[in-house]
Write an enzyme that holds these catalytic residues in place. Structure first.
Site, PDB file in Angstrom:
ATOM      1  N   LYS A  22       0.820  -1.218   0.000  1.00 13.93           N
ATOM      2  CA  LYS A  22       0.000   0.000   0.000  1.00 13.93           C
ATOM      3  C   LYS A  22       0.851   1.263   0.000  1.00 13.93           C
ATOM      4  O   LYS A  22       0.662   2.153  -0.828  1.00 13.93           O
ATOM      5  CB  LYS A  22      -0.912   0.003   1.240  1.00 13.93           C
ATOM      6  N   ASN A  23       1.791   1.330   0.950  1.00 15.18           N
ATOM      7  CA  ASN A  23       2.505   2.599   1.127  1.00 15.18           C
ATOM      8  C   ASN A  23       3.526   2.867   0.025  1.00 15.18           C
ATOM      9  O   ASN A  23       4.024   3.982  -0.100  1.00 15.18           O
ATOM     10  CB  ASN A  23       3.128   2.660   2.521  1.00 15.18           C
ATOM     11  N   ARG A  98      -3.974   9.693   3.512  1.00  8.93           N
ATOM     12  CA  ARG A  98      -2.865  10.520   3.962  1.00  8.93           C
ATOM     13  C   ARG A  98      -1.966  10.938   2.794  1.00  8.93           C
ATOM     14  O   ARG A  98      -1.486  12.056   2.703  1.00  8.93           O
ATOM     15  CB  ARG A  98      -2.058   9.660   4.935  1.00  8.93           C
ATOM     16  N   CYS A 122      -5.608   7.741   8.705  1.00 14.04           N
ATOM     17  CA  CYS A 122      -6.041   7.105   9.952  1.00 14.04           C
ATOM     18  C   CYS A 122      -5.939   8.057  11.133  1.00 14.04           C
ATOM     19  O   CYS A 122      -5.023   8.870  11.210  1.00 14.04           O
ATOM     20  CB  CYS A 122      -5.191   5.867  10.225  1.00 14.04           C
ATOM     21  N   ARG A 127      -0.628  14.320  13.375  1.00 11.34           N
ATOM     22  CA  ARG A 127       0.172  13.920  12.211  1.00 11.34           C
ATOM     23  C   ARG A 127       0.670  15.183  11.512  1.00 11.34           C
ATOM     24  O   ARG A 127       0.178  15.561  10.448  1.00 11.34           O
ATOM     25  CB  ARG A 127      -0.648  13.024  11.272  1.00 11.34           C
ATOM     26  N   PRO A 128       1.666  15.857  12.108  1.00 10.92           N
ATOM     27  CA  PRO A 128       2.141  17.116  11.526  1.00 10.92           C
ATOM     28  C   PRO A 128       2.812  16.897  10.163  1.00 10.92           C
ATOM     29  O   PRO A 128       3.267  15.790   9.871  1.00 10.92           O
ATOM     30  CB  PRO A 128       3.171  17.614  12.542  1.00 10.92           C
ATOM     31  N   ILE A 129       2.860  17.960   9.358  1.00 15.33           N
ATOM     32  CA  ILE A 129       3.574  17.859   8.072  1.00 15.33           C
ATOM     33  C   ILE A 129       4.658  18.938   7.979  1.00 15.33           C
ATOM     34  O   ILE A 129       5.063  19.333   6.895  1.00 15.33           O
ATOM     35  CB  ILE A 129       2.629  17.907   6.848  1.00 15.33           C
ATOM     36  N   ASP A 130       5.114  19.407   9.158  1.00 15.89           N
ATOM     37  CA  ASP A 130       6.109  20.491   9.160  1.00 15.89           C
ATOM     38  C   ASP A 130       7.391  20.112   8.414  1.00 15.89           C
ATOM     39  O   ASP A 130       8.008  20.963   7.756  1.00 15.89           O
ATOM     40  CB  ASP A 130       6.440  20.895  10.610  1.00 15.89           C
ATOM     41  N   GLN A 131       7.791  18.845   8.471  1.00 11.03           N
ATOM     42  CA  GLN A 131       9.039  18.455   7.789  1.00 11.03           C
ATOM     43  C   GLN A 131       8.869  18.429   6.267  1.00 11.03           C
ATOM     44  O   GLN A 131       9.805  18.703   5.528  1.00 11.03           O
ATOM     45  CB  GLN A 131       9.520  17.081   8.287  1.00 11.03           C
ATOM     46  N   ASP A 310       3.028  -0.245  12.061  1.00 14.25           N
ATOM     47  CA  ASP A 310       1.805  -0.711  11.399  1.00 14.25           C
ATOM     48  C   ASP A 310       1.467  -2.170  11.748  1.00 14.25           C
ATOM     49  O   ASP A 310       0.365  -2.630  11.463  1.00 14.25           O
ATOM     50  CB  ASP A 310       1.926  -0.541   9.874  1.00 14.25           C
ATOM     51  N   ILE A 332       6.170   5.770  17.562  1.00 12.45           N
ATOM     52  CA  ILE A 332       5.988   6.582  16.346  1.00 12.45           C
ATOM     53  C   ILE A 332       4.733   7.457  16.457  1.00 12.45           C
ATOM     54  O   ILE A 332       4.784   8.652  16.219  1.00 12.45           O
ATOM     55  CB  ILE A 332       5.862   5.689  15.085  1.00 12.45           C
ATOM     56  N   ARG A 402      -9.257  -0.228   3.142  1.00 16.90           N
ATOM     57  CA  ARG A 402      -8.303   0.785   2.685  1.00 16.90           C
ATOM     58  C   ARG A 402      -6.937   0.166   2.414  1.00 16.90           C
ATOM     59  O   ARG A 402      -6.205   0.644   1.550  1.00 16.90           O
ATOM     60  CB  ARG A 402      -8.135   1.887   3.747  1.00 16.90           C
TER      61      ARG A 402
HETATM   62  N1  EPU Z   1       6.326  13.751  11.809  1.00 18.58           N
HETATM   63  C1  EPU Z   1       6.570  15.054  12.168  1.00 18.58           C
HETATM   64  N2  EPU Z   1       6.580  15.994  11.170  1.00 18.58           N
HETATM   65  C2  EPU Z   1       6.364  15.676   9.871  1.00 18.58           C
HETATM   66  C3  EPU Z   1       6.121  14.336   9.516  1.00 18.58           C
HETATM   67  C4  EPU Z   1       6.110  13.395  10.519  1.00 18.58           C
HETATM   68  O1  EPU Z   1       6.768  15.368  13.329  1.00 18.58           O
HETATM   69  O2  EPU Z   1       6.384  16.583   9.019  1.00 18.58           O
HETATM   70  C5  EPU Z   1       6.335  12.714  12.853  1.00 18.58           C
HETATM   71  C6  EPU Z   1       4.983  12.003  12.986  1.00 18.58           C
HETATM   72  O3  EPU Z   1       4.133  12.692  13.863  1.00 18.58           O
HETATM   73  C7  EPU Z   1       5.401  10.644  13.508  1.00 18.58           C
HETATM   74  C8  EPU Z   1       6.771  10.405  12.855  1.00 18.58           C
HETATM   75  O4  EPU Z   1       7.233  11.692  12.451  1.00 18.58           O
HETATM   76  O5  EPU Z   1       5.569  10.702  14.874  1.00 18.58           O
HETATM   77  C9  EPU Z   1       6.769   9.486  11.655  1.00 18.58           C
HETATM   78  O6  EPU Z   1       5.822   9.933  10.685  1.00 18.58           O
HETATM   79  P1  EPU Z   1       5.989   9.631   9.145  1.00 18.58           P
HETATM   80  O7  EPU Z   1       6.034  10.924   8.423  1.00 18.58           O
HETATM   81  O8  EPU Z   1       7.102   8.658   8.954  1.00 18.58           O
HETATM   82  O9  EPU Z   1       4.628   8.915   8.801  1.00 18.58           O
HETATM   83  P2  EPU Z   1       3.738   9.074   7.487  1.00 18.58           P
HETATM   84  O10 EPU Z   1       4.629   9.257   6.314  1.00 18.58           O
HETATM   85  O11 EPU Z   1       2.653  10.047   7.725  1.00 18.58           O
HETATM   86  C10 EPU Z   1       3.788   6.559   6.831  1.00 18.58           C
HETATM   87  C11 EPU Z   1       2.753   5.507   6.564  1.00 18.58           C
HETATM   88  C12 EPU Z   1       2.126   5.074   7.880  1.00 18.58           C
HETATM   89  C13 EPU Z   1       3.214   4.545   8.809  1.00 18.58           C
HETATM   90  C14 EPU Z   1       4.303   5.614   9.000  1.00 18.58           C
HETATM   91  C15 EPU Z   1       5.476   5.131   9.816  1.00 18.58           C
HETATM   92  C16 EPU Z   1       1.993   6.135   4.379  1.00 18.58           C
HETATM   93  C17 EPU Z   1       0.904   6.672   3.520  1.00 18.58           C
HETATM   94  N3  EPU Z   1       1.735   6.062   5.675  1.00 18.58           N
HETATM   95  O12 EPU Z   1       3.086   7.644   7.425  1.00 18.58           O
HETATM   96  O13 EPU Z   1       1.264   3.996   7.544  1.00 18.58           O
HETATM   97  O14 EPU Z   1       2.654   4.242  10.066  1.00 18.58           O
HETATM   98  O15 EPU Z   1       4.802   6.030   7.697  1.00 18.58           O
HETATM   99  O16 EPU Z   1       6.037   3.997   9.242  1.00 18.58           O
HETATM  100  O17 EPU Z   1       3.045   5.761   3.879  1.00 18.58           O
HETATM  101  C18 EPU Z   1      -0.562   2.538   7.823  1.00 18.58           C
HETATM  102  O18 EPU Z   1      -0.231   2.001   6.739  1.00 18.58           O
HETATM  103  O19 EPU Z   1      -1.424   2.032   8.597  1.00 18.58           O
HETATM  104  C19 EPU Z   1       0.072   3.789   8.212  1.00 18.58           C
HETATM  105  C20 EPU Z   1      -0.424   4.608   9.142  1.00 18.58           C
END
Ligand code: EPU
Length: 422
Positions: A22-23, A98, A122, A127-131, A310, A332, A402
């Site tokens: 999926k991811n 997401r 989910c 779930r911040p996107i600041d990075q 996950d 996480i 999903r």
């Molecule tokens: N984070 C920040 N700032 C950011 C981005 C992330 O602080 O700008 C923090 C998050 O709050 C979290 C950590 O960094 O604590 C890791 O977040 P990450 O960005 O790695 O997660 P993601 O990209 O939003 C993906 C998967 C998730 C999986 C995580 C961790 C996708 C679409 N989603 O999420 O998958 O849990 O990586 O491996 O690729 C799932 O499949 O059930 C799922 C939630």
């Protein structure tokens, strides 16, 4: 609301095949928009998140071959980005997954502008996107958020060095997507190392990009002027595989999971073995056998190659049945124990304290009506229902759709007594 009705208590036996990851799929689908010509994506999983991404790409003017990006359809899908338009994507679509935020990087690279509503996905805490935004700004984009929409604009993206403050899969991918067509070289430090980042890099490189170091914590992207569509097969989904492996162990069963890359499952295999399961590997197949009660083990989720968050929720079910006390630490996500209240209805003894779940194993679970709160919570309830005595009715099973393809038929293929009702 769709329901899954499971008569549990029977060991799972037989074969199951994992689908495409999926991811990975939700990163490679938007990446296809970076190309000047069509790409053929093979092994896309037949899950709702892929179907929604197909709708988003069509909304943006792309052609997505036939109706094959839809639940129930497997195989190759052609993405033709020829008609790509810089349109705002409706919130109704972005809120459903997401990974819609990858269109920020892609549309900036292709059109110098992107308008993407803040993403859904989910409900597992903040779930911040600041990075992501930090990375895009470093590449030269002006970014602001107004009325729930991220607006980004850049006359030209220029490669630079970007250090991620947290290891983020999404930010690593978004920056890779934007940097592929930027001028000069981008270096992402403290990058995520997940196998789907390598899969995305392989796709981009096959299309003509210059991405090096994916799979390590330093990724170098030398910008190119154009990409050409290519043929690419999505790697297998290790979380789907892990879920069925954990289900096999939780029911005291004997299941062979086909189409896996065993290396990607090392942390899950290690914990299953510690809990007493026998796991054998042969090529792209893993066989899991369990007899007797599992042993208690401690699990801490970490970025790859640590134990995947996950798979944490399904794993708590196995540990609920273990002899002794297990401690599960979620490092996480802020709020990924929402399945625990539902599991308690099935007889588990779990106490959640902040980011830790303390699990006192019990010798049996009993079926009950329960509701899925998110994708992997739904998967955990499914595992619990298979192991429990009596009938479990899981509501909200659309959340599971999903990320898991053909759940009912895959479970039936392993001998489960399961049916679905709308
Ligand atoms: N984070 C920040 N700032 C950011 C981005 C992330 O602080 O700008 C923090 C998050 O709050 C979290 C950590 O960094 O604590 C890791 O977040 P990450 O960005 O790695 O997660 P993601 O990209 O939003 C993906 C998967 C998730 C999986 C995580 C961790 C996708 C679409 N989603 O999420 O998958 O849990 O990586 O491996 O690729 C799932 O499949 O059930 C799922 C939630």
């Amino acid at each position: 609301m769709a329901k899954l009705i499971i008569q549990g208590g029977t060991p799972l036996r037989g074969l199951v095949r994992a689908g495409g990851r999926k991811n990975s799929a939700v990163a490679v689908l938007p990446a296809a928009l970076l190309c000047d010509s069509p790409s053929v994506l093979e092994s896309l999983p037949a899950i709702d998140d892929v179907a929604v991404y197909g709708d988003i790409l069509q909304h943006l003017g792309c052609k997505v071959s036939a109706s094959s990006v839809a639940p129930g359809c497997n195989g190759a899908v052609t993405i033709d980005p020829g008609g790509l338009q810089p349109a705002e994507i409706p919130y109704e679509l972005t809120k459903r997954l997401r990974a819609s935020y990858y269109l920020l990087g892609v549309m900036l690279a292709r059109h110098g502008a992107a308008q993407v509503p803040l993403p859904g996905g989910c409900d597992i805490g903040l779930r911040p996107i600041d990075q992501h935004l930090k990375g895009l700004r470093a590449l030269g984009a002006e970014v602001n958020i107004e009325h729930g929409v991220v607006n980004a604009r850049a006359a030209c993206l220029t490669g630079t060095s970007i250090y991620l403050d947290v290891v983020s899969v999404g930010a690593t991918i978004n920056i890779m997507l934007a940097a592929t067509l930027a001028q000069g070289t981008t270096v992402i430090e403290n990058a995520a190392r997940e196998p789907h980042i390598v899969d995305l890099a392989n796709y981009l490189n096959a299309a003509g990009a210059r991405v090096q170091g994916a799979g390590t914590d330093v990724i170098r992207i030398r910008g190119v002027n154009r990409l050409n569509g290519c043929v690419h097969a999505i790697i297998p989904d290790e979380i789907e595989a892990a879920t069925y492996m954990i289900a096999a162990a939780s029911t005291g069963g004997d299941v062979q999971v086909n189409n896996v890359i065993p290396k990607h499952l090392d942390p899950v295999i290690a914990k299953l073995q510690e809990a007493g399961a026998e796991v054998t590997e042969e090529g792209d197949r893993l066989r899991v056998r369990m007899s007797g009660r599992p042993r208690a083990v401690n699990v801490k989720t970490l970025p790859y190659p640590g134990f995947p968050t996950d798979a944490q929720q399904p794993m708590t079910v196995l540990l609920s049945l273990a002899e002794g006390t297990s401690i599960v630490t979620e490092s996480i996500w802020e709020s990924r124990f929402k399945h625990v209240d539902e599991l308690k209805r099935m007889g588990t003894n779990i106490r959640v304290e902040g980011h830790t779940a303390i699990i006192e194993g019990v010798d049996r679970l009993t079926g009950a009506p329960v509701t899925a709160s998110d994708l992997r919570a739904g998967a955990a309830l499914m595992v619990a229902a298979l192991a429990a005595h009596g009938e479990t009715v899981i509501s909200g099973i659309e959340l599971v759709d999903r990320g898991y393809e053909s759940v009912t038929s895959k479970l039936k293929g392993m001998g489960a007594n399961v049916r679905r009702e709308q």
